[in-house]
Design a protein around this motif. Sequence first.
Motif, short mmCIF file in Angstrom:
data_model
loop_
_atom_site.label_atom_id
_atom_site.label_comp_id
_atom_site.label_asym_id
_atom_site.label_seq_id
_atom_site.Cartn_x
_atom_site.Cartn_y
_atom_site.Cartn_z
N THR A 74 2.19 -11.95 6.22
CA THR A 74 1.57 -11.37 7.58
C THR A 74 2.78 -10.19 7.88
O THR A 74 3.94 -10.03 7.84
CB THR A 74 1.28 -11.59 8.55
N MET A 75 2.56 -8.68 7.59
CA MET A 75 3.59 -8.05 8.07
C MET A 75 2.99 -6.87 9.14
O MET A 75 2.43 -5.93 8.78
CB MET A 75 3.94 -7.37 6.74
N GLY A 80 1.03 -0.45 11.36
CA GLY A 80 -0.09 -0.98 11.15
C GLY A 80 -0.10 -2.17 10.28
O GLY A 80 0.91 -2.32 9.59
N GLU A 81 -0.69 -3.15 11.17
CA GLU A 81 -0.59 -4.45 9.80
C GLU A 81 -0.35 -4.64 8.18
O GLU A 81 -1.80 -4.02 8.16
CB GLU A 81 -1.56 -5.47 10.92
N PHE A 82 0.34 -5.23 7.75
CA PHE A 82 0.21 -5.22 6.20
C PHE A 82 -0.37 -6.58 5.28
O PHE A 82 0.72 -7.92 6.26
CB PHE A 82 1.73 -5.19 5.32
N LYS A 83 -0.85 -6.99 5.24
CA LYS A 83 -1.25 -7.92 4.68
C LYS A 83 -1.02 -8.16 2.90
O LYS A 83 -1.46 -7.75 2.84
CB LYS A 83 -2.71 -8.23 4.76
N ALA A 84 0.18 -8.68 2.57
CA ALA A 84 0.26 -9.47 1.52
C ALA A 84 -0.38 -11.05 1.15
O ALA A 84 0.18 -11.44 1.76
CB ALA A 84 1.69 -9.27 1.18
N THR A 85 0.07 -11.00 -0.08
CA THR A 85 -0.24 -12.50 -0.80
C THR A 85 0.83 -12.66 -2.37
O THR A 85 0.41 -11.49 -3.18
CB THR A 85 -2.25 -12.50 -1.48
N ASP A 193 -6.26 -2.34 3.19
CA ASP A 193 -6.58 -1.82 3.90
C ASP A 193 -4.54 -1.13 3.96
O ASP A 193 -4.13 -0.41 5.01
CB ASP A 193 -6.46 -2.66 5.03
N THR A 194 -3.85 -2.47 3.43
CA THR A 194 -2.09 -1.97 3.45
C THR A 194 -2.44 -0.80 3.02
O THR A 194 -1.41 0.38 2.89
CB THR A 194 -1.90 -3.37 2.83
N VAL A 195 -3.21 -0.60 1.41
CA VAL A 195 -2.82 0.61 0.60
C VAL A 195 -3.75 1.93 1.27
O VAL A 195 -2.69 2.75 1.15
CB VAL A 195 -3.70 0.25 -0.94
N ALA A 196 -4.67 1.95 2.04
CA ALA A 196 -5.25 2.75 3.18
C ALA A 196 -3.66 3.50 4.28
O ALA A 196 -3.44 4.85 3.95
CB ALA A 196 -6.03 2.85 3.32
N ARG A 197 -3.35 2.29 4.91
CA ARG A 197 -2.09 2.74 5.46
C ARG A 197 -1.07 3.15 5.35
O ARG A 197 -0.36 4.57 5.42
CB ARG A 197 -2.06 1.55 6.61
N ILE A 198 -0.43 3.00 3.76
CA ILE A 198 0.21 3.45 3.19
C ILE A 198 0.49 4.75 3.20
O ILE A 198 0.95 6.21 3.21
CB ILE A 198 1.49 2.81 2.17
N THR A 222 8.62 0.45 9.78
CA THR A 222 9.62 0.21 10.06
C THR A 222 9.01 -1.44 10.76
O THR A 222 7.31 -2.18 10.80
CB THR A 222 10.27 0.38 11.55
N PHE A 223 9.43 -2.62 9.93
CA PHE A 223 8.58 -4.15 10.36
C PHE A 223 9.17 -4.27 11.00
O PHE A 223 10.31 -4.40 11.84
CB PHE A 223 9.12 -4.43 8.75
#
Length: 229
Positions: A74-75, A80-85, A193-198, A222-223
């Motif tokens: 989780t970033m 907003g929140e980025f979720k990565a795997t 959701d992360t792609v959409a936020r970026i 910013t992280f």
Amino acid sequence: MRPPMRSSLRAAVPALLLLAPLSACSDDASAGDNTSPSDAAASEGPCTYEPDGTSSDVELPPSQPTASGQVPVTMTTSVGEFKATLDADRAPCTVNSFVSLAEQEYFDGTSCHRLTTRPGFQVLQCGDPDGTGMGGPGYTVPAEFDGTETYPAGTLAMARAQDPDSGGSQFFIVYGDTGLDPSYTVFGTVDADTVARIAKAAEAGVTPEMGPEDGRPKTPVTFETVSVD
């Protein structure tokens, strides 16, 4: 930061990753400046991380990977929140380094320094503590690609300089299908959701530094924290 765009992007690719050279490439870098991670690369396991001659207080990752399989991350960011795997089976040494840096809070407070908005080449590049495209953790990460890589939206991959084994802490998130030669380590994915936020942040455009569609994002990303779940 596709296949039909590959040849036309050859000129753009060095910009993506040659603008992310690790600080070992800078004029003032010398072996004598290296105070940490250590004086020698770790050698107890399959992952070899080479100190790059720059000063850093970051500890070298363990040479034996500590993670396997799919690793959720989780970033928390300013947009907003980025979720990565992370895929530790595909790129064990890269994921091992990323996890180590996250656990050392290396990414916390850092900003993404590069955004490209050209159709067919849409990436957000992050992970440089200096925010200049020249910073790194004081060591290099070996390449882990086999030439079959593709870079669709949602890809998480490593930035590097010319040498394939020159990765460090910088990485890029693909938010729109992007044509790249298959020579950049893919070590995970981000969710829709992360792609959409970026993509939303990209609508504000960039401060042109390498062209009208390539530079620092006008909407800062910013992280705040990066944590392994």
